[in-house]
Design a protein around this motif. Structure first.
Motif, PDB file in Angstrom:
ATOM      1  N   LEU A  80       0.811  -1.211   0.000  1.00  0.00           N
ATOM      2  CA  LEU A  80       0.000   0.000   0.000  1.00  0.00           C
ATOM      3  C   LEU A  80       0.848   1.267   0.000  1.00  0.00           C
ATOM      4  O   LEU A  80       0.337   2.355  -0.255  1.00  0.00           O
ATOM      5  N   ILE A  81       2.132   1.137   0.280  1.00  0.00           N
ATOM      6  CA  ILE A  81       3.007   2.312   0.184  1.00  0.00           C
ATOM      7  C   ILE A  81       2.989   2.839  -1.248  1.00  0.00           C
ATOM      8  O   ILE A  81       2.881   4.044  -1.489  1.00  0.00           O
ATOM      9  N   PRO A 100      -1.716   3.132  -2.410  1.00  0.00           N
ATOM     10  CA  PRO A 100      -2.616   3.354  -1.277  1.00  0.00           C
ATOM     11  C   PRO A 100      -4.091   3.306  -1.642  1.00  0.00           C
ATOM     12  O   PRO A 100      -4.938   3.113  -0.770  1.00  0.00           O
ATOM     13  N   THR A 101      -4.411   3.473  -2.922  1.00  0.00           N
ATOM     14  CA  THR A 101      -5.820   3.467  -3.320  1.00  0.00           C
ATOM     15  C   THR A 101      -6.455   2.092  -3.134  1.00  0.00           C
ATOM     16  O   THR A 101      -7.676   1.974  -3.150  1.00  0.00           O
ATOM     17  N   ALA A 151      -6.380   0.387  -0.431  1.00  0.00           N
ATOM     18  CA  ALA A 151      -6.669   0.159   0.977  1.00  0.00           C
ATOM     19  C   ALA A 151      -8.157   0.000   1.255  1.00  0.00           C
ATOM     20  O   ALA A 151      -8.570  -0.923   1.970  1.00  0.00           O
ATOM     21  N   ASP A 178       4.060   4.229   7.230  1.00  0.00           N
ATOM     22  CA  ASP A 178       3.030   4.426   6.213  1.00  0.00           C
ATOM     23  C   ASP A 178       1.643   4.149   6.778  1.00  0.00           C
ATOM     24  O   ASP A 178       0.698   4.911   6.528  1.00  0.00           O
ATOM     25  N   THR A 179       1.517   3.070   7.541  1.00  0.00           N
ATOM     26  CA  THR A 179       0.227   2.742   8.158  1.00  0.00           C
ATOM     27  C   THR A 179      -0.207   3.843   9.118  1.00  0.00           C
ATOM     28  O   THR A 179      -1.389   4.218   9.160  1.00  0.00           O
ATOM     29  N   ARG A 182      -1.462   7.064   7.220  1.00  0.00           N
ATOM     30  CA  ARG A 182      -2.792   6.961   6.631  1.00  0.00           C
ATOM     31  C   ARG A 182      -3.889   6.694   7.659  1.00  0.00           C
ATOM     32  O   ARG A 182      -5.068   6.649   7.320  1.00  0.00           O
TER      33      ARG A 182
END
Length: 298
Positions: free
Chosen positions: A146-147, A150-151, A153, A256-257, A260
């Motif tokens: 997802l790094i 990300p879309t 997710a 990253d988590t 977001r």
């Protein structure tokens, strides 16, 4: 001064008995804000976690610390299997059991998970409507893809929610193992081949009911991905304690988590590797951040 923890086994809907201990800030506590704690990948609740539980109780919180099924003193067959879907489902049942007890304030419950269970706590925090706060200590925070994308997710989280609601948890399971957890004399391959993993597990595990063998259950449809869930915490407060050089549970993925994740959220960076928050000076810094977070949000 807190009372000694008392054993509190919990029987799940399928008959599995989870071994656990209830810590109270004093013997007369009723309806206290409560922290539910679970251990990391293949470990047991006795490995480094009672110190944190004692400290949380001393700070005024009730604490329930338990072994995952098939590990430590909990029942469950087969033994030494790590299935994140099942562990998270069990965690949901633990929350519901604890919320019905007189020692626990039903609207002031936090999850505390470390490493693999830190990721599970993030997932459950996004799914369970009654979780007020999540502390994820050096967490497995996501698959990492997802790094760059990300879309994906939101779609992945929706698929995870559907899978979790499916009582059979039919998510394309694939077992890997049994194999060694860490490298040791005569062991040439392990799930966690890092020197710091061997050092920590071999120092704290054998005397605390841990075995150097594990079978992992992985999924792809969808993957079990805490990183897909953090944007959907929706008011559940999040603290992530992240090591600056974590090669076991990637620092980059954790950051990253966190980036977001929905608010409110806090982060504490601990100098060192994956296990640095278990030993001083990192342990004291991590604890200070955790207690401050609980005081603010629980």
């Amino acid at each position: 001064m807190t009372a000694a923890p008392r054993p509190l086994p919990l029987t799940l809907d399928d008959g599995t008995v989870l071994a656990g201990d209830l810590y109270l800030p004093d013997s007369d506590t009723r309806s206290a804000p409560t922290v539910i704690m679970s251990h990391g990948f293949s470990a047991t609740r006795a490995m480094g976690l009672p110190w944190f539980a004692d400290q949380f109780a001393a700070a005024g919180y009730a604490v329930y610390l338990y072994d995952h099924r098939g590990l430590g003193e909990s029942s469950g067959e087969p033994r030494n299997v790590v299935n994140p879907w099942v562990q998270t489902h069990d965690m949901w049942e633990v929350v519901d059991h604890l919320r019905s007890r007189p020692e626990v304030h039903p609207d002031r419950v936090a999850l505390w998970g470390s490493s693999f269970s830190g990721g599970e706590a993030i997932v459950l925090g996004a799914l369970h409507p009654e979780i007020k706060a999540v502390i994820a200590n050096a967490p497995f925070a996501g698959m990492g893809d997802l790094i760059a994308n990300p879309t994906h997710a939101e779609q992945r989280f929706t698929a995870m929610r559907v899978a979790f609601d499916n009582a059979s948890l039919d998510v394309g399971l694939r077992e890997i193992g049994p194999m060694a957890v860490v490298l040791d004399s005569g062991v040439e391959a392990a799930v966690l081949p890092h020197p710091e993993s061997s050092e920590w597990f071999l120092a704290h595990g054998p005397q605390n009911g841990w075995n150097n063998t594990v079978t992992m259950v992985m999924t792809t449809t969808p993957p079990f991905d805490p990183g897909a869930c953090s944007p959907s915490l929706n008011g559940t407060a999040l603290l992530m304690v992240v090591a600056t050089n974590d090669e076991v549970a990637s620092t980059a993925v954790a950051l990253d988590t966190f980036e977001r994740a929905s608010s409110p959220k806090r982060i504490a960076m601990i100098d060192g590797h994956h296990f640095s928050a278990y030993e001083d000076p990192g342990r004291e810094k991590a604890l200070d951040a955790m207690v401050d977070f609980l005081d603010e949000f629980l």
